[in-house]
Write an enzyme that holds these catalytic residues in place. Structure first.
Site, short mmCIF file in Angstrom:
data_model
loop_
_atom_site.label_atom_id
_atom_site.label_comp_id
_atom_site.label_asym_id
_atom_site.label_seq_id
_atom_site.Cartn_x
_atom_site.Cartn_y
_atom_site.Cartn_z
CD GLU A 1 -49.95 28.68 18.18
OE1 GLU A 1 -48.87 28.70 18.79
OE2 GLU A 1 -50.05 28.69 16.95
NE ARG B 1 -45.18 25.97 15.95
CZ ARG B 1 -44.70 25.83 17.20
NH1 ARG B 1 -45.06 24.79 17.94
NH2 ARG B 1 -43.87 26.70 17.69
CD GLU C 1 -46.76 34.56 12.83
OE1 GLU C 1 -47.60 33.75 13.24
OE2 GLU C 1 -45.54 34.29 12.77
N1 LUZ Z 1 -45.18 31.76 14.04
C1 LUZ Z 1 -43.90 31.67 13.71
C2 LUZ Z 1 -45.78 30.81 14.76
O1 LUZ Z 1 -43.39 32.55 13.03
N2 LUZ Z 1 -43.17 30.63 14.13
C3 LUZ Z 1 -43.70 29.64 14.87
O2 LUZ Z 1 -43.00 28.70 15.25
C4 LUZ Z 1 -45.06 29.72 15.19
N3 LUZ Z 1 -45.64 28.76 15.89
C5 LUZ Z 1 -46.92 28.85 16.15
C6 LUZ Z 1 -47.64 29.94 15.72
N4 LUZ Z 1 -47.07 30.91 15.04
MO1 MOS Z 2 -49.91 32.25 15.36
S1 MOS Z 2 -50.69 30.73 14.32
O1 MOS Z 2 -49.34 31.98 16.81
O2 MOS Z 2 -49.91 33.68 14.63
#
Ligand code: LUZ
Ligand code: MOS
Length: 750
Positions: free
Chosen positions: A706, A304, A226
């Site tokens: 998830e 989160r 990510e």
């Molecule tokens: N990524 C993010 C995430 O940038 N914000 C989120 O709330 C999130 N939640 C789950 C997984 N990735």
């Molecule tokens: Mo995610 S933990 O939805 O990149």
């Protein structure tokens, strides 16, 4: 519909970064990372490396034309270390050579002179030294202080969860190619093409429109790509910027494990208070999150955790605080669940702790505290469409929980050296990026003159089958066969300003945009058909690739209709934008309505422990899950099965070990044990709960990526149950992963 990639995957024909045909003149990069966890670089010695034949150039922060800053939320992370290093593996230089082998050889000759400082590895150490990424965050509901007085039982304890290596099959990698006028095209294995474009532009000091990021698919990501695909992509872009030749950089598994962040380990002190009839009246938790050396996504992950601190329960008085601790480890990052599993483990530990002390099964506390319609979460949102009681009852009716428990006791009474355990794990997971701003997506749909269709969205295919779902949506709206539809690569030039593929929300967000775009195209085609057949537009229907007037099939086919529309100069292209309605969050107050909906479920886990070796088998995981109305039950079941096994790995075997110098010891698959087919449950049964679902879920099919990871937590508590059945004086510390080694010690502790 089956995953559209499955045959290519099995035949090895799918294209990942390392499969892209390389251009003539392509050079190869290898990253030199810090051998020390913390210190001041007094000299970087690259002279010997530069002498090797075939080494083209070695890049450091001196070569950055823009700013040496890649922090996404907090500006606290460099692309290349400057005077200080903060973790082992932190990139210091990029060696670019004619081959990867040469670059590796050159890397062995680089060394740093360094004044070493004492690294911080543990969160307790960071807290003591007040080393935080940001000030602590607290969510509050009611008044815990006042509530303790009303509690019949109060218990305090500690819960610990370890990190987790993403171990995507495809390691991090990027291939960048120079274009004319200083433009750069980057092929990257990333969940966030726009992050690379945006941060890359900043580092190179050029506008975003000069960088094009293209993603065909990823060989897995789980959150690890990510934010952390950005470094490697920008490094290749930087080399292209200077060398005007294509540059490829693929991390070896070993480099990937050393250099990238993992799931955040947590250490938490909790306090739980119950009434005489087992209602949870108050819950407090102080979570110490090990963020690593820089913020990365930790502030969002912190949040989160707080959003999920009470899991599936209504607790009227809550005070939850996360300390985002700065340590000398690689920056920890997104990993399936994004801090929620860590938070949920703690309240489940607290409930188990209370049930152990009160000598009653945990499920008695769990059941009577389940969220009900309109109950308030600690962040102010009211729970809606709460299915937990119905889920519990469905599990009771279909799986007969009391019978399962009797079977477990019967087994334990008749076995000398094996013990069974059982646990229940309810889950509640909020769907939407918690950062409201990120909840939007776009789709660009072309219908070509021959009736074939090309779709671009911001969704990244990483094995979760999002592309298959996009095909299903377009095929349904346009009434064409899936074979007509091609999903294009995810490309920042075609679909700009995308949110990362994350937060389980990608099929919802991008799918809604595809649906809108196809609806708009359908309307135009219907109007063409109506004019052509000389009937009113509302009498026209498209079905099975043909035009119908009401229920009567005409001879006009999909292909003919598309051609007629084109010949009439009707646009066959549509670009649509979707943004989640009605969500907001006030960060300062910690209150709002951050989630568009919640996903609910329950898992029953049974395990059998071998009391001679401490090893175990997961006998079964029986699940009742709220899919809404699944648009593809096989794909969604696949997501659940994978998530359950990944969760079991985190809870029972995956153990990340750093030594006191911050060097990763579990740096290969020989020292880091992940679940294999033998550690998968002997059976996973999934019952989809019939629900009305939610209109913000695409085709009423709820997000599935998830939430089911959290079912894995059940394996921990089932193991503890089994150990207790063998050894009544087992202390039941909540210290995950509960490895066979710890199980064995637990079986025989006094
Ligand atoms: N990524 C993010 C995430 O940038 N914000 C989120 O709330 C999130 N939640 C789950 C997984 N990735
Ligand atoms: Mo995610 S933990 O939805 O990149």
């Amino acid at each position: 519909m089956k995953n559209i990639d499955s045959i290519n995957h099995v035949q090895g024909k799918s294209i990942f970064i390392d499969d892209i045909t390389v251009n003539h003149g392509t050079l190869y990069g290898v990253v030199f990372g810090s051998p020390f966890a913390y210190g001041k670089i007094t000299k970087l010695n690259i002279e010997d490396a530069l002498k090797i034949e075939g080494v083209i150039r070695i890049f450091t922060y001196h070569d950055i034309p823009g700013v040496n800053q890649i922090g996404a939320i907090i500006q606290d992370e460099t692309l290349f270390a400057e005077s200080e290093v903060h973790y082992v593996g932190q990139p210091i230089a990029l060696i670019v050579a004619e081959t990867e082998k040469i670059a590796q050889k050159a890397r062995d000759l680089i060394y740093v002179d360094l004044d070493e400082y004492d690294p911080i590895i543990e969160v307790s150490d960071a807290k003591e030294k007040q080393q935080f990424i940001m000030p602590p965050r607290t969510f509050k509901l009611g008044d815990t202080k006042a509530a303790w007085n009303n509690c019949e039982h109060i218990f305090e304890g500690k819960a610990t969860t370890g990190g987790q290596e993403h171990l995507y099959l495809e390691t991090q990698g990027s291939y960048a190619i120079p274009q004319e006028n200083g433009n750069i095209k980057i092929f990257s294995s990333t969940q966030g093409p726009t992050a690379i474009q945006k941060i890359g532009a900043k580092v190179l000091g050029i506008p975003m429109n000069k960088i094009e990021v293209d993603v065909v698919r990823l060989g897995g990501a789980f959150g690890g790509k990510e934010e952390q695909a950005t470094l490697w992509a920008i490094m290749t872009a930087l080399a292209v910027y200077h060398l005007h030749l294509p540059v490829k950089l693929i991390l070896s598994r070993n480099d990937d494990m050393f250099m990238t962040g993992k799931r955040h380990p947590y250490e938490t002190q909790f306090k739980i208070g119950l009434s005489g009839d087992l209602k949870i009246l108050a819950f407090e938790a102080d979570y110490l999150q090990n963020a690593g050396a820089s913020a990365d996504l930790s502030p969002a992950i912190t949040e989160r955790t707080l959003f999920h601190s009470t899991n599936s329960y209504f607790v009227p008085n809550v005070k939850a605080t996360v300390y985002t601790c700065k340590t000398n480890l690689p920056p920890n990052t997104a990993f399936r669940g994004f801090g929620a599993p860590q938070g949920i483990f703690v309240i489940e530990a607290a409930i188990n702790h209370a049930s152990n002390k009160l000598n009653i099964p945990a499920r008695e506390i769990q059941k009577i505290n389940l969220l009900k319609e309109n109950d308030e979460f600690p962040y102010g949102q009211a729970a809606k469409d709460v299915e937990l009681t119905r889920i519990w009852n469905t599990a009771q009716n279909n799986f007969n929980i009391s019978k399962l428990e009797k079977e477990v006791s019967a087994f334990n009474n008749s076995n000398e050296l094996k013990r069974r355990g059982i646990s229940l794990t309810p889950i509640t997971f909020g769907i939407s990026f918690t950062n409201t701003m990120m909840n939007h997506a776009r789709a660009l749909v072309h219908i070509y003159q021959d009736g074939s269709i090309g779709i671009s969205t911001g969704a990244v295919e990483m094995g979760q089958s999002v592309n298959t779902k996009m095909v299903q949506i377009a095929a349904k709206v346009l009434s064409v066969v899936p074979e007509r539809i091609k999903i294009e690569s995810t490309n920042t030039t075609r679909v700009a300003n995308t949110s990362p593929t994350a937060a389980s929300s990608t099929a919802d967000l991008n799918g809604k945009a595809v649906q809108q775009a196809c609806d708009a195209l359908l309307k135009r085609l219907k109007s063409t058909a109506a004019a052509n057949l000389k009937v009113k537009e509302d009498m026209i229907h498209l079905r099975d690739e043909a035009v119908f007037i009401d229920n009567e099939k005409t001879s006009l086919t999909w292909e003919q209709l598309v051609w007629k529309a084109f010949a009439n100069r009707v646009s066959l292209t549509e670009n649509c934008h979707y943004s989640t309605p009605k969500i907001y969050f006030n960060k300062a107050k910690g209150k709002g309505h951050p989630f568009s909906y919640h996903v609910y479920g329950l898992a029953i886990t049974t395990v059998t422990v071998d009391c001679i070796s401490g090893s175990h088998e997961v006998d079964s995981v029986k699940i009742v899950h709220d899919f809404g109305k699944s648009m593809n039950q096989e794909i969604d079941n696949g997501q659940i099965e994978g998530a359950v096994v990944q969760g079991i790995g985190w809870m029972t075997m995956e153990e990340i070990v750093f030594d006191e110098k911050g060097r990763l010891q579990s740096n290969a698959l020989s020292t880091y044990k992940i679940p294999d087919i033998y550690s998968a449950p002997n059976s996973i049964e999934i019952i989809p709960l019939e629900t009305e679902s939610n209109d913000e879920a695409i085709l009423k099919s709820k997000a599935v990526g998830e939430p089911p990871f959290i079912y894995g937590i059940g394996s921990f508590f089932a193991l503890q149950d089994a150990i207790r059945a063998f050894n009544p004086s087992y202390k039941s510390e909540f210290d995950a992963p509960l490895t066979p080694e710890k199980v064995l010690l637990g079986l025989y502790e006094e």
